[in-house]
Design a protein around this motif. Structure first.
Motif, short mmCIF file in Angstrom:
data_model
loop_
_atom_site.label_atom_id
_atom_site.label_comp_id
_atom_site.label_asym_id
_atom_site.label_seq_id
_atom_site.Cartn_x
_atom_site.Cartn_y
_atom_site.Cartn_z
N THR A 511 0.85 -1.19 0.00
CA THR A 511 0.00 0.00 0.00
C THR A 511 0.88 1.23 0.00
OG1 THR A 511 -1.56 -1.28 1.36
CG2 THR A 511 -2.00 1.07 1.11
N PRO A 512 1.40 1.64 -1.17
CA PRO A 512 2.29 2.80 -1.21
C PRO A 512 1.58 4.12 -0.92
CG PRO A 512 1.78 2.05 -3.43
CD PRO A 512 1.21 1.03 -2.49
N GLN A 513 0.28 4.17 -1.24
CA GLN A 513 -0.53 5.35 -0.97
C GLN A 513 -1.88 4.90 -0.44
OE1 GLN A 513 0.64 8.40 -1.22
NE2 GLN A 513 2.56 7.92 -2.29
N GLN A 514 -2.59 5.82 0.19
CA GLN A 514 -3.90 5.47 0.74
C GLN A 514 -4.87 5.08 -0.37
OE1 GLN A 514 -5.53 8.48 3.27
NE2 GLN A 514 -7.45 7.39 3.61
N TYR A 515 -4.65 5.58 -1.59
CA TYR A 515 -5.57 5.32 -2.68
C TYR A 515 -5.14 4.15 -3.56
CZ TYR A 515 -2.00 8.16 -5.01
OH TYR A 515 -0.80 8.65 -5.46
N LEU A 516 -4.06 3.48 -3.21
CA LEU A 516 -3.57 2.37 -4.03
C LEU A 516 -3.16 1.20 -3.14
CD1 LEU A 516 -2.61 1.17 -6.75
CD2 LEU A 516 -0.39 2.27 -6.33
N SER A 517 -3.64 0.01 -3.47
CA SER A 517 -3.23 -1.19 -2.74
C SER A 517 -3.13 -2.36 -3.71
CB SER A 517 -4.22 -1.52 -1.62
OG SER A 517 -5.49 -1.84 -2.14
N ILE A 518 -2.11 -3.18 -3.49
CA ILE A 518 -1.87 -4.36 -4.32
C ILE A 518 -1.77 -5.57 -3.40
CG2 ILE A 518 -0.32 -5.44 -6.00
CD1 ILE A 518 0.63 -2.62 -6.74
N LEU A 519 -2.41 -6.64 -3.80
CA LEU A 519 -2.45 -7.85 -2.98
C LEU A 519 -2.07 -9.06 -3.82
CD1 LEU A 519 -5.25 -8.97 -0.55
CD2 LEU A 519 -4.73 -10.41 -2.52
N MET A 520 -1.28 -9.95 -3.23
CA MET A 520 -0.99 -11.24 -3.85
C MET A 520 -1.19 -12.32 -2.79
SD MET A 520 2.39 -12.76 -5.77
CE MET A 520 3.25 -13.09 -4.24
N ARG A 521 -1.99 -13.33 -3.11
CA ARG A 521 -2.34 -14.37 -2.15
C ARG A 521 -2.09 -15.74 -2.76
NH1 ARG A 521 -8.34 -14.11 -0.22
NH2 ARG A 521 -7.50 -12.24 0.80
N LEU A 522 -1.46 -16.61 -1.99
CA LEU A 522 -1.19 -17.98 -2.42
C LEU A 522 -1.66 -18.94 -1.34
CD1 LEU A 522 0.15 -19.90 -4.49
CD2 LEU A 522 2.27 -19.66 -3.18
N LYS A 523 -2.45 -19.93 -1.75
CA LYS A 523 -2.96 -20.94 -0.82
C LYS A 523 -2.67 -22.33 -1.38
CE LYS A 523 -7.04 -20.33 0.97
NZ LYS A 523 -8.51 -20.09 1.09
N HIS A 524 -2.35 -23.24 -0.46
CA HIS A 524 -2.12 -24.62 -0.86
C HIS A 524 -2.74 -25.54 0.19
CE1 HIS A 524 -0.24 -28.02 -2.84
NE2 HIS A 524 0.21 -28.44 -1.66
N LYS A 525 -3.48 -26.53 -0.28
CA LYS A 525 -4.19 -27.44 0.64
C LYS A 525 -3.94 -28.88 0.20
CE LYS A 525 -8.80 -28.18 2.68
NZ LYS A 525 -8.54 -27.63 4.01
#
Length: 691
Positions: A511-525
């Motif tokens: 989240t470099p700025q309040q108006y921008l957010s980037i997410l990466m999620r990895l799940k393994h089951k």
């Protein structure tokens, strides 16, 4: 010395915030209050996407909406008060209380920046729901009921849902006695009243699509619910007459409110909500109906409750084979399951709260007027059978230096096979938090209302270890990770042998700025299941592995918010070929400056090979509605979600959604819910009036 240093830090931060943050924060807080419905919906969207279970939006919204109108005083609020902000973990709550205990009254809300485990995202979420006061003595005021009637706030909501395409259940003929008895219109009506944070009245009436409103089988709304709540009246902490939910300890004895479980909030594993909650949802099963009271005497609290209500179920030879929990009474057959067994529940809890610890005891007795006797199968050997059950447990929580330790031990009937949950959360340094939990739930633990931290539903037939970590490695970055290894010592439905599973989760937020957010999620089951088509005499399990990836970008430009998301997964069972699922989402949300109009537009493309690769995608919806549909097959879905405020007290929501399939299917759904063709349209409308 440490206290002196903290006082200097407080003075420095206070001066800095007066010069820099306060003007901005006031404007932001004002904006949040002006659009509190949308603000809560945005928090809920993040909360729902980070959870693996379906949250109860009604309770979520009502708690935060009430807090926005009667904010918590950071200098007076207690542990259970902070628990109303469900996005805070138990560790964050403990750290806030510990900071206040060590340093004293907070001078500014942004002094929360000095609390270990809180970042600016958490503080921004808290802004509309907290305030500051210099009065450290909390007054237990009397309620003037005449003033309550005069100045209390009322709210009426009505909602209609409709699917234009005809379902098979509405096609009636003389030979089909199982057709739906009612029309395809869903409708509910809700009335809400509250006066400050002391007096609440809820009334709910609901009619599911396909249920008969007026006719031979039924007259009027199919589901009616109501409650009256009085809070903080002398030593009476809480009184609810009508419908309510119960929550004690970590849920080994009873828990009816939402259980977050494993999520991107990797260290939020301790249940902080205790006591009784008024019930206003349209779910027709998971609540009590009767009377609940809580008293406070110094450092002790006493909770007592009694419930007496009719439950749905399947009867065979005057025995109850299982409870019927869907709440649908659309056909003549479904209607025969309505209100067939009377259930009475009597229980209570006693809790002692010290300066650094809490200990309590819970117990409840359940009585049915018909014997519960499930059809015998190997996997349900340890299911409860009979018409009476008693469950009890001891729960505790204490703080030792940086460690917050919690747990519960509970048993049923003769208490030969106790279930045990023990956990610890810690913030060794301000940028690192971790959680460790061990659970041992024997197959014989079959408490009626147990719902706790577990991979499966209930709290039986499971043993495992959980590790969760949250790290703020550098500015603007946040990492969440958990690993959960567990096994099932007895059989389960669809698994004819004791089995073991592993879950792994990793999420990076930038989240470099309040108006921008980037997410990466990895799940393994990694799981074990029965192999498809197996005819082996001795059960042999097949190993199944599923990996999932999500990449999300959210960008705000003025009054426009863009959300781009890509999801993919791979599933492999035994020696079979791997299958995949892919989805791409684009969502745009717009708020007009001069017109009280808000709208969301979304377009989703999906290519999912089979049901085991199905993808769940959160959708924005009308107020009090929660939508996370699953997708399989090949196709697309788009929707438009509108909100228009005709006046500050009169608002309307409208959602139109349509799903198109491109995999040559001739129908959507099965049995009575089947729709001929390759498209499905959904229309929802909600109207709210405040006065």
């Amino acid at each position: 010395m440490r206290k002196t240093m903290l006082m200097y830090e407080k003075l420095f931060v206070f001066c800095l915030l007066v010069l820099v943050h306060v003007p901005f924060s006031n404007a932001q807080a004002t904006d949040c209050f002006d659009n509190i419905d949308q603000y809560i919906a945005d928090i809920f969207e993040q909360y729902a996407e980070e959870s693996e279970k379906e949250p109860d939006f009604d309770t979520f919204y009502e708690e935060l909406s009430a807090l926005s109108q009667q904010p918590l005083d950071l200098n007076q609020a207690e542990r259970e008060d902070f628990g109303k902000m469900v996005f805070l973990s138990d560790l964050q709550i403990e750290n806030i209380l510990y900071y206040r205990y060590k340093v004293g009254m907070l001078l500014t809300i942004y002094e929360l920046m000095l609390v270990e485990g809180l970042d600016m995202t958490d503080i921004r979420r808290m802004l509309p729901f907290v305030c500051l006061s210099e009065n450290i003595d909390k007054k237990w005021g009397r309620i003037n009921f005449k003033e309550a009637l005069k100045y209390g706030k009322n709210e009426i909501l009505t909602r209609f849902d409709f699917i234009p395409e005809q379902k098979a259940g509405y096609i009636k003929n003389e030979q089909d006695s199982s057709a739906y008895l009612g029309n395809p219109l869903y409708h509910h009506l809700k009335y809400r009243f509250h006066y400050r944070d002391n007096l609440y009245v809820n009334v709910t009436a609901e009619q599911d699509a396909g249920e008969q409103f007026w006719g031979k089988h039924h007259k009027g709304y199919d589901f009616l619910s109501g409650s009256f709540q009085l809070k903080d009246y002398g030593c009476l902490r809480n009184l609810i007459a009508g419908d309510y939910q119960v929550n004690f300890g970590q849920g080994l004895v009873i828990r009816q409110t939402f259980n977050l479980g494993k999520s991107a909030m990797a260290t939020k594993i301790c249940n902080t909500n205790q006591g009784f909650t008024r019930y206003g949802s349209t779910n027709e099963y998971n609540f009590m109906r009767g009377l609940a009271c809580s008293w406070r005497f110094g450092k002790t609290q006493l909770h007592l409750f009694y419930s007496n209500k009719l439950q749905d179920g399947n009867l065979q030879d005057d025995h109850l084979t299982r409870f019927y929990t869907t709440g649908f009474h659309r056909t003549a057959l479904e209607y025969t399951k309505r209100n067939v067994v009377r259930q009475q529940v009597l229980g209570g809890n006693f809790t002692f709260q010290g300066a650094w610890f809490q200990v309590g005891m819970s117990g409840l007795a359940v009585s049915l007027d018909k014997k519960l006797d499930p059809r015998p199968y190997p996997y349900n050997l340890y299911y409860f059978r009979g018409n009476r059950q008693f469950a009890a447990g001891i729960h505790y929580r204490f703080r030792w230096h940086q460690f917050n330790v919690f747990g519960e031990t509970a048993g049923v009937s003769d208490f030969k096979y106790p279930a045990v949950l023990t956990g610890v959360t810690c913030t060794p340094v301000s940028r690192v938090s971790f959680a460790l939990l061990h659970r041992y739930y024997p197959p014989e633990h079959n408490a009626f209302y147990s719902s706790t931290f577990a991979a499966s539903s209930g709290a039986g037939n499971e043993q495992g270890f959980y590790l969760g970590v949250e790290v703020l490695p550098v500015k603007h970055w946040k990492l969440a990770f958990y690993a959960d290894a567990y096994n099932f010592p007895w059989l389960r439905y669809g698994v004819d042998f004791p089995s073991r599973e592993n879950d792994y989760f990793l999420q990076l937020n930038y989240t470099p700025q309040q108006y921008l957010s980037i997410l990466m999620r990895l799940k393994h089951k990694q799981t074990q299941t029965n192999p498809s088509g197996s005819k082996a005499v001795i059960p042999v399990l097949a190993n199944q592995q599923k990996s999932a990836l999500r990449v999300q970008l959210v960008y705000e430009a003025g009054n426009v918010k863009f959300k781009n998301q890509a999801d993919a997964n791979l599933n492999k069972k035994g020696l079979s070929t791997s299958t995949y699922g892919i989805a791409m989402l684009q969502e745009i949300s717009v708020k007009f400056k001069k017109t009280p109009l808000y709208f969301d537009v979304s377009l989703l493309f999906f290519d999912v090979k089979n049901h085991e690769n199905r993808l769940y995608m959160y959708e924005r919806d009308v107020l009090y509605a929660f939508s996370t549909p699953s997708f399989s097959g090949v196709g697309c879905k788009y929707y438009v979600n509108l909100r228009y405020d005709l006046t500050p007290k009169f608002s309307c929501w409208l959602k139109i959604a349509q799903t198109h399939y491109a995999d040559d299917r001739e129908k959507i759904g099965n049995s009575h819910e089947a729709i001929l063709g390759d498209k499905k349209t959904e229309i929802k409308c909600l109207i709210r009036l405040k006065f």
